[in-house]
Design an enzyme around this catalytic site. Structure first.
Site, PDB file in Angstrom:
ATOM      1  N   ARG A 103       9.992  13.155  -2.058  1.00  0.00           N
ATOM      2  CA  ARG A 103       8.534  12.999  -2.064  1.00  0.00           C
ATOM      3  C   ARG A 103       7.975  12.986  -0.649  1.00  0.00           C
ATOM      4  O   ARG A 103       6.904  13.544  -0.382  1.00  0.00           O
ATOM      5  CB  ARG A 103       8.155  11.708  -2.790  1.00  0.00           C
ATOM      6  CG  ARG A 103       6.650  11.509  -2.911  1.00  0.00           C
ATOM      7  CD  ARG A 103       6.296  10.264  -3.691  1.00  0.00           C
ATOM      8  NE  ARG A 103       6.662   9.038  -2.981  1.00  0.00           N
ATOM      9  CZ  ARG A 103       6.437   7.810  -3.451  1.00  0.00           C
ATOM     10  NH1 ARG A 103       5.872   7.655  -4.641  1.00  0.00           N
ATOM     11  NH2 ARG A 103       6.795   6.746  -2.753  1.00  0.00           N
TER      12      ARG A 103
ATOM     13  N   LYS B 290       1.552  10.877   0.161  1.00  0.00           N
ATOM     14  CA  LYS B 290       1.638   9.516   0.702  1.00  0.00           C
ATOM     15  C   LYS B 290       1.373   9.584   2.208  1.00  0.00           C
ATOM     16  O   LYS B 290       2.286   9.617   3.018  1.00  0.00           O
ATOM     17  CB  LYS B 290       3.005   8.898   0.398  1.00  0.00           C
ATOM     18  CG  LYS B 290       3.037   7.375   0.443  1.00  0.00           C
ATOM     19  CD  LYS B 290       4.345   6.861  -0.119  1.00  0.00           C
ATOM     20  CE  LYS B 290       4.440   5.349  -0.040  1.00  0.00           C
ATOM     21  NZ  LYS B 290       3.517   4.676  -0.974  1.00  0.00           N
TER      22      LYS B 290
ATOM     23  N   GLU C  89      -5.049   4.160 -10.553  1.00  0.00           N
ATOM     24  CA  GLU C  89      -3.925   3.404  -9.990  1.00  0.00           C
ATOM     25  C   GLU C  89      -4.449   2.174  -9.277  1.00  0.00           C
ATOM     26  O   GLU C  89      -5.656   1.948  -9.180  1.00  0.00           O
ATOM     27  CB  GLU C  89      -3.141   4.287  -9.010  1.00  0.00           C
ATOM     28  CG  GLU C  89      -3.980   4.810  -7.846  1.00  0.00           C
ATOM     29  CD  GLU C  89      -3.243   5.800  -6.963  1.00  0.00           C
ATOM     30  OE1 GLU C  89      -2.005   5.874  -7.056  1.00  0.00           O
ATOM     31  OE2 GLU C  89      -3.909   6.488  -6.175  1.00  0.00           O
TER      32      GLU C  89
END
Length: 345
Positions: free
Chosen positions: A100, A194, A227
């Site tokens: 990721r 991220k 989220e």
């Protein structure tokens, strides 16, 4: 003209500024001595080791755990990061987090100075040098140092940093209160990578703390649950289905993805009817019988109150804890594909 007193979060202005003398450090040794003063308290070192590609190695002296001011991650936010758990002398889910990490870097148009295998080796060696048996491993990929311009064109090379953080986390068994965030959430492009631009996340967390809550829940423009500020969120419906929001507009949490795999065991046992991701409206979410945050160090945090109204009966749910047990057992004694032993010396 009348003037108001400074607020509690503002420092008063220095009087007689013309008398202020700013110290000039005359040598590197003098500066190093000053830096090391902070760490002479005798308290346990929270950051036992750091890696810097700028320095080209692992640093054990916390006073030297620094990055250049002209690094574009510092002054432009041009950087990505990720994490892994150190538990029982093993690195948990390092490989999926690294995958990721590099996907985030690609979206941010940052080329890694090393291939994935080298990054992996560096992180494992860093964990070993730290002697940490329980904590977190965080790592960053930056456009690198070079100048203070907007474009990274003047940066000779990207930079890789990593640090080990001692952290005595434990399985969460107490429920928390949350609120609906009024802070605008990130657009899908930035939410799904991220990156280090966490100001919305920080303000969302502070917003919740101001209201006596643990954290918040973001709702997207279409009215669907998104989220938390740095965690995924999950729900148990009245018919005992586990539902997580779709990952198309939010970060695909590695722990959340692992939970979706492990939860199938509860389906086989008849405790859950199904496990899925789907769009969830606020009304559907607030009518759930159980609710939880999902994240690396939690791994599951029960939510019992949302916007001052109870979720279900307002108590920690049995299925929430069953899912938590599954994840915690995976962290402690899961397969080799999930847990990499750290080669401590």
């Amino acid at each position: 003209m009348a003037t108001s007193a400074p607020s509690s979060d503002q420092k008063p202005e220095v009087e007689n500024c013309e008398d202020l003398k700013v110290h000039v450090f005359s040598s590197g040794s003098e500066l190093l001595e000053k830096l090391q003063e902070k760490w002479k308290s005798g308290k346990p070192q929270p950051y036992p080791a750091m890696y810097s590609s700028v320095f080209g190695g692992i640093i054990l002296d916390p006073a030297l755990m620094v990055i250049p001011m002209d690094d574009h991650m510092v002054h432009r936010g041009h950087g990505v990061f990720d994490t892994a758990i150190i538990l029982g002398g093993h690195l948990y889910e390092l490989d999926v987090h690294l995958t990721r990490f590099l996907k985030s870097a690609s979206k941010a148009r940052i080329a890694s100075p090393f291939p994935k295998s080298t990054l992996r080796s560096i992180l494992i060696q860093l964990a070993a040098a730290s002697q940490c048996r329980k904590g977190t491993l965080r790592y960053w990929l930056s456009a690198g140092p070079g100048d203070f311009l907007l474009s990274p064109a003047g940066c000779p090379e990207s930079a890789f940093y990593a640090v080990v953080i001692n952290d005595d986390f434990a399985q969460c068994k107490e429920g928390v209160k949350v609120i609906t965030s009024m802070i605008p959430m990130k657009s899908p492009l930035f939410a799904t990578m991220k990156n280090v631009n966490y100001l919305p996340n920080v303000l969302s967390k502070m917003e919740a703390e101001d209201q006596g809550a643990f954290a918040s829940i973001w709702v997207d423009e279409e009215g669907y649950i998104a989220e938390g500020p740095n965690v995924n969120v999950g729900f148990i419906t009245h018919d005992k289905a586990l539902i997580l929001p779709l990952f198309d507009k939010i970060l695909r949490g590695c722990t959340a993805a692992r939970l979706l795999e492990l939860a199938s065991k509860l389906v086989e046992q008849g405790q859950l009817i199904s496990v899925k991701t789907n769009n969830i409206t606020v009304e559907e979410a607030k009518n759930a019988t159980e609710m939880m945050y999902i994240g690396s160090t939690l791994p599951i945090l029960p939510i019992i109150t949302w916007d001052d109204k109870p979720i279900g009966d307002g108590k920690v749910g049995e299925l929430t804890m069953a899912l938590s047990d599954l994840l915690w057992e995976d962290m402690v004694a899961g397969p080799e594909t999930q847990r990499i032993p750290v080669p401590y010396v």
